[in-house]
Design a protein around this motif. Structure first.
Motif, PDB file in Angstrom:
ATOM      1  N   LEU A   1      -2.354 -17.028  -0.518  1.00  0.00           N
ATOM      2  CA  LEU A   1      -3.480 -17.780   0.025  1.00  0.00           C
ATOM      3  C   LEU A   1      -3.545 -19.180  -0.554  1.00  0.00           C
TER       4      LEU A   1
ATOM      5  N   ASN B   1      -1.298 -23.040   3.871  1.00  0.00           N
ATOM      6  CA  ASN B   1      -2.657 -23.439   4.216  1.00  0.00           C
ATOM      7  C   ASN B   1      -2.682 -24.416   5.379  1.00  0.00           C
TER       8      ASN B   1
ATOM      9  N   ARG C   1      -4.413 -23.738   9.080  1.00  0.00           N
ATOM     10  CA  ARG C   1      -5.426 -24.614   9.655  1.00  0.00           C
ATOM     11  C   ARG C   1      -5.141 -24.900  11.123  1.00  0.00           C
TER      12      ARG C   1
ATOM     13  N   GLU D   1      -2.757 -11.243   2.702  1.00  0.00           N
ATOM     14  CA  GLU D   1      -1.879 -11.890   1.727  1.00  0.00           C
ATOM     15  C   GLU D   1      -0.818 -10.890   1.278  1.00  0.00           C
TER      16      GLU D   1
ATOM     17  N   ARG E   1     -13.437 -23.426   1.935  1.00  0.00           N
ATOM     18  CA  ARG E   1     -12.120 -23.963   2.259  1.00  0.00           C
ATOM     19  C   ARG E   1     -11.038 -23.033   1.732  1.00  0.00           C
ATOM     20  N   LEU E   2     -10.082 -22.746   2.571  1.00  0.00           N
ATOM     21  CA  LEU E   2      -9.015 -21.820   2.181  1.00  0.00           C
ATOM     22  C   LEU E   2      -8.208 -22.358   1.018  1.00  0.00           C
ATOM     23  N   ASP E   3      -8.175 -23.686   0.880  1.00  0.00           N
ATOM     24  CA  ASP E   3      -7.349 -24.238  -0.192  1.00  0.00           C
ATOM     25  C   ASP E   3      -8.160 -24.560  -1.440  1.00  0.00           C
TER      26      ASP E   3
ATOM     27  N   ASN F   1     -10.175 -19.267  -4.120  1.00  0.00           N
ATOM     28  CA  ASN F   1      -8.985 -18.431  -4.065  1.00  0.00           C
ATOM     29  C   ASN F   1      -8.988 -17.385  -5.168  1.00  0.00           C
TER      30      ASN F   1
ATOM     31  N   ARG G   1      -9.064 -13.282  -4.569  1.00  0.00           N
ATOM     32  CA  ARG G   1      -8.066 -12.376  -5.117  1.00  0.00           C
ATOM     33  C   ARG G   1      -8.717 -11.155  -5.747  1.00  0.00           C
TER      34      ARG G   1
END
Lengths: 315, 315
Positions: free
Chosen positions: A73, A79, A83, A100, B72-74, B79, B83
């Motif tokens: 991830l 990423n 998007r 994941e 935001r995924l990043d 993150n 996990r």
DNA sequence: CTGTTAGCGCATTCAT
DNA sequence: ATGAATGCGCTAACAG
């Protein structure tokens, strides 16, 4: 929000029509008189009715869901691809379920199982070295693989050869007679093998002596390998990824050396922190776009398995 | 894999029992004779049968799905939390559907709608300033908010006050008589306001003159604000996030200044690149753990809405 | 303890 | 063009 959930049946009697008529309206059939259609649509909107996904799925034997399995991830490149993928999926009235794999074939198998149980219609899978035929068996016509390829499966791959070639040419054109290389052995065979082989090939073509070290994808690996590989006389270095480059650059700066670095990725952090680094963009968002479009059309039956190569761009 | 999908009915007659018996076995009811249970379980395993999620959902009126909406995924911090969350969810036989709000209330509303249509059982939501009561209305008992709090909604928040306090104390103990601050105004009110207010408060308590600048969460903002805020005489700087700190440090190094920097986040990149930075860890994975546990127990009815604070740790 | 029955909400025949 | 009937795979009452 106070009412309990309305069903197709409720709407039907609310409109004074049969359930099938409502169903036809929902599915945009043209077999409904315009007047009736409009009245039904009005009531539906007014009541805020939405058909039950569960019932639809049970009835039609397929969930409008697409599974997306990334390796990690927190991968910057994946990423970017995601998007581009998610909006496409939503736009086509699908839902996405994101998972994941952590580069673990066992975990991947488990995830694919879950998706199979859910009867998801398709899967977008970010490849790594553990992905083989047996894993994707049974998904042939509803699976798009990104970043690695497999026979009998649609795929979208990056132009790794081109990326390394560009960097090598830039280095040569800048007058470097020797170019070192730090890459990876593990994880992704694409990142690892192809890029390394291309490096070796270019060295041969340019009459250079290869000078390389391979490790994993971490900052630390880049740092450690740089320490073992480089000297004050090294003039140029190519790294297989921005993460590795980040580590290598730290070592280089600590030594106070002046080494030209080229890297594959072009992440925001890299361009911000080290604008002098030669950067090749792999077109991640474009890969995501192509992959989702391809999958959607495959599911729609308007296109068959393909093998797409995303060109890289030098900036 | 060659057979078509088996149904509960098939298994039933394959075992020579009624469908409900098979159903009971699946649901681990103890109302089945041991011998029968074992026989049924054997056949199920042998045939590789898995119950249809769609039918289960339709019948029981609830999908075994939990929605997870990140900003935001990043985001490195989110993150880490994810996990911890995902394994928990899978372990409890739920599936997760992961979405990205991009700090956009409209997009968030759309996502919540999708989840509502799917009849998902619960939601874990990463907060930001656009999240208000009206949005989460109707989710009260099946929603856990992370990183920001709201009345009437369960939440898990970070100890922002403690984090800034620790850094300020370390700075003071190191003999700094003045500490500058770079923070954020936008996006997340938690990151922004609380941390900034705590900074001001500590300044007052320590008899220091505040010296601060606020911007957004980007590298560039950190760099630009550092340029406007710092001088060669600045001795210490606290940044509201690692990203900002990254930008500020670049400017500081360019100037050749010697400024002690403290930051909140403690991301791998920061500790690798700048080990001298004072780092406070916010316990992201722990927050994820607590949040998912809380939600799961809320859904199970064994726990009610709570407000949990995750302590920060200095390393 | 186990088999039978009746829907869950929807789409798809078939009649009308 | 539209209403009535059927069944997708499963769970929950109710019988036995």
């Amino acid at each position: 929000m106070s009412d309990k959930k309305l069903t197709l049946n409720d709407i039907a009697k609310l409109c004074g029509v049969g359930k099938s008529t409502v169903s036809l309206v929902i599915n945009n059939s043209d077999k409904v008189k315009k007047a009736t259609r409009e009245r039904v649509e009005a009531i539906i909107k007014e009541q805020g009715y939405t058909p039950s996904k569960a019932a639809q799925a049970l009835r039609s034997q397929r969930e409008k869901i697409i599974g997306v399995i990334v390796t990690r991830l927190d991968s910057a490149s994946e990423n970017q691809a995601i998007r581009a993928i998610l909006p496409q999926i939503y736009q086509h009235e699908y839902d996405a379920i994101l998972m994941e794999s952590l580069l673990d074939p066992t975990l991947l198998a488990a995830h694919l199982n879950v998706l199979a149980q859910r009867n998801v219609e398709g899967v977008i899978l970010f490849g790594f070295s553990g992905v083989d035929k047996s894993l994707v068996k049974g998904w042939k016509d509803k699976l798009v693989l990104i970043s690695s390829a497999l026979p009998e499966v649609a795929s979208v791959v990056y132009d790794n050869v081109g990326a390394v070639n560009v960097l090598m040419e830039k280095m040569r054109d800048a007058g470097h007679r020797s170019v070192s290389y730090i890459g990876v052995t593990t994880n992704d065979p694409t990142t690892g093998n192809i890029r390394y082989q291309t490096y070796l090939e270019r060295c041969a073509a340019f009459g250079m002596t290869p000078h390389a070290a391979l490790g994993d994808l971490s900052y630390q690996s880049g740092y450690d390998l740089a320490k073992g590989l480089l000297t004050a006389e090294s003039g140029a270095l190519i790294c297989a990824s921005d993460t590795i480059a980040m580590g290598a650059i730290k070592y280089i700066q600590q030594q106070g050396w002046k080494i030209k670095v080229g890297s594959i990725g072009s992440t925001p952090l890299m361009t911000f922190l080290q604008p002098d680094v030669l950067s090749v963009k792999m077109g991640y968002q474009q890969a995501g776009l192509k992959a989702s479009q391809l999958l959607l059309e495959m599911l729609h039956g308007t296109r068959t398995q393909e093998h797409i190569v995303i060109p890289c761009t030098f900036q």
